[in-house]
Design a protein around this motif. Structure first.
Motif, PDB file in Angstrom:
ATOM      1  N   GLY A 125      -6.479   0.900   2.568  1.00 37.33           N
ATOM      2  CA  GLY A 125      -7.444   1.932   2.940  1.00 37.33           C
ATOM      3  C   GLY A 125      -6.814   3.293   3.148  1.00 37.33           C
ATOM      4  N   LYS A 126      -7.655   4.329   2.997  1.00 39.45           N
ATOM      5  CA  LYS A 126      -7.191   5.680   3.315  1.00 39.45           C
ATOM      6  C   LYS A 126      -6.958   5.813   4.814  1.00 39.45           C
ATOM      7  N   ASP A 127      -7.780   5.116   5.584  1.00 37.87           N
ATOM      8  CA  ASP A 127      -7.605   5.047   7.031  1.00 37.87           C
ATOM      9  C   ASP A 127      -8.132   3.695   7.493  1.00 37.87           C
ATOM     10  N   CYS A 187       0.839  -1.206   0.000  1.00 39.78           N
ATOM     11  CA  CYS A 187       0.000   0.000   0.000  1.00 39.78           C
ATOM     12  C   CYS A 187       0.874   1.257   0.000  1.00 39.78           C
ATOM     13  N   GLY A 188       0.487   2.335   0.719  1.00 43.36           N
ATOM     14  CA  GLY A 188       1.252   3.580   0.724  1.00 43.36           C
ATOM     15  C   GLY A 188       0.515   4.701   0.025  1.00 43.36           C
ATOM     16  N   GLY A 189       1.228   5.796  -0.242  1.00 45.46           N
ATOM     17  CA  GLY A 189       0.629   6.942  -0.924  1.00 45.46           C
ATOM     18  C   GLY A 189      -0.595   7.466  -0.190  1.00 45.46           C
ATOM     19  N   SER A 190      -1.692   7.609  -0.909  1.00 43.97           N
ATOM     20  CA  SER A 190      -2.944   8.098  -0.325  1.00 43.97           C
ATOM     21  C   SER A 190      -3.709   6.999   0.401  1.00 43.97           C
ATOM     22  N   LEU A 249      -5.698  -3.002   5.238  1.00 42.74           N
ATOM     23  CA  LEU A 249      -6.889  -3.483   5.937  1.00 42.74           C
ATOM     24  C   LEU A 249      -6.997  -5.000   5.925  1.00 42.74           C
ATOM     25  N   TYR A 250      -6.465  -5.606   4.876  1.00 47.11           N
ATOM     26  CA  TYR A 250      -6.653  -7.062   4.696  1.00 47.11           C
ATOM     27  C   TYR A 250      -5.556  -7.569   3.763  1.00 47.11           C
ATOM     28  N   PHE A 281     -11.138   2.437  -0.103  1.00 44.28           N
ATOM     29  CA  PHE A 281      -9.982   1.555  -0.226  1.00 44.28           C
ATOM     30  C   PHE A 281      -9.699   1.213  -1.685  1.00 44.28           C
ATOM     31  N   ARG A 282      -8.503   0.669  -1.894  1.00 41.94           N
ATOM     32  CA  ARG A 282      -8.074   0.166  -3.209  1.00 41.94           C
ATOM     33  C   ARG A 282      -7.879  -1.343  -3.099  1.00 41.94           C
ATOM     34  N   PHE A 283      -8.167  -2.023  -4.168  1.00 44.69           N
ATOM     35  CA  PHE A 283      -8.005  -3.476  -4.269  1.00 44.69           C
ATOM     36  C   PHE A 283      -6.720  -3.718  -5.067  1.00 44.69           C
ATOM     37  N   VAL A 284      -5.693  -4.254  -4.406  1.00 45.12           N
ATOM     38  CA  VAL A 284      -4.387  -4.444  -5.047  1.00 45.12           C
ATOM     39  C   VAL A 284      -4.078  -5.936  -5.062  1.00 45.12           C
TER      40      VAL A 284
END
Length: 213
Positions: A136-138, A114-117, A122-123, A144-147
């Motif tokens: 997640g942003k928080d 993750c990282g950045g914004s 989260l998982y 959230f983003r799915f990576v």
């Protein structure tokens, strides 16, 4: 003759008187000098008492500072995450992955760390043919983003949404949809009408921090 004797008596009387006066003066002077002599020791004694009664301030031993406990920065095969059971801000990234900066995120997207914004993990789940992180942003998970990264493939960074009925994280790219089931970390990939199911061998959630590996 009587006059001479009388004069002698007067002289003797005067001499005795003078001697008496001198004796009185001498005695008085001696007393005065004696009083002065007694005053000096008292003054000296007072100074001496003041000096000896002065005590040095108590020395306080410096309290040894607590050494900061080493914090784990990544999760490896033997990492026990959050043994203390305290509320965490984010899961740990897998060792060997690094969070991206804001500039790196804009250029090539997020990594599995993750990282950045979206700095909060989260998982995480490791399935038979991929690794996936929900960033997640928080820690609330509202945005959230799915990576996901297929084995031997490039990282895919997609906007994600949550499906409360499935308790799942969902993302879509072109004709392919990705779903991670929160209950057990299973990854479902649906493409061209067919669904591939990848069972998880290792998953962990920030909500309950479960990890059955």
């Amino acid at each position: 003759m009587s006059q001479t004797a009388s004069q002698r008596q007067k002289r003797v009387f005067l001499a005795l008187f003078a001697v008496g006066v001198l004796a009185v003066v001498a005695f008085a002077g001696w007393r005065l000098m004696g009083d002065d002599g007694k005053a000096e020791p008292l003054a000296v004694g007072s100074d001496s008492t003041t000096t000896t009664s002065t005590t040095a301030p108590p020395t306080t031993s410096a309290t040894p500072s607590k050494k900061p406990t080493a914090t784990t920065k990544c999760e490896g095969p033997k990492t026990q995450f959050n043994v203390e059971g305290t509320e965490q801000d984010s899961l740990l990234p897998d060792c060997g992955t690094q969070p991206v900066s804001h500039a790196e995120q804009k250029k090539s997207g997020l990594s599995l760390a993750c990282g950045g914004s979206y700095p909060v993990i989260l998982y995480k789940t490791t399935t038979t043919d991929a690794k996936t992180s929900i960033c997640g942003k928080d820690s609330s998970g509202e945005s959230f983003r799915f990576v996901t990264k297929p084995s031997g493939g490039a990282v895919i960074d997609l906007p994600g949404s949550y499906d409360p009925q499935l308790d799942a994280f969902v993302a879509k790219k072109d004709s392919t949809s990705y779903t991670v089931l929160g209950v057990d970390g299973t990854l479902l990939i649906k493409k061209d009408g067919s669904t591939t199911t990848q069972k998880s061998s290792d998953w962990i959630s920030l909500d309950n921090e479960s990890d059955y590996d």
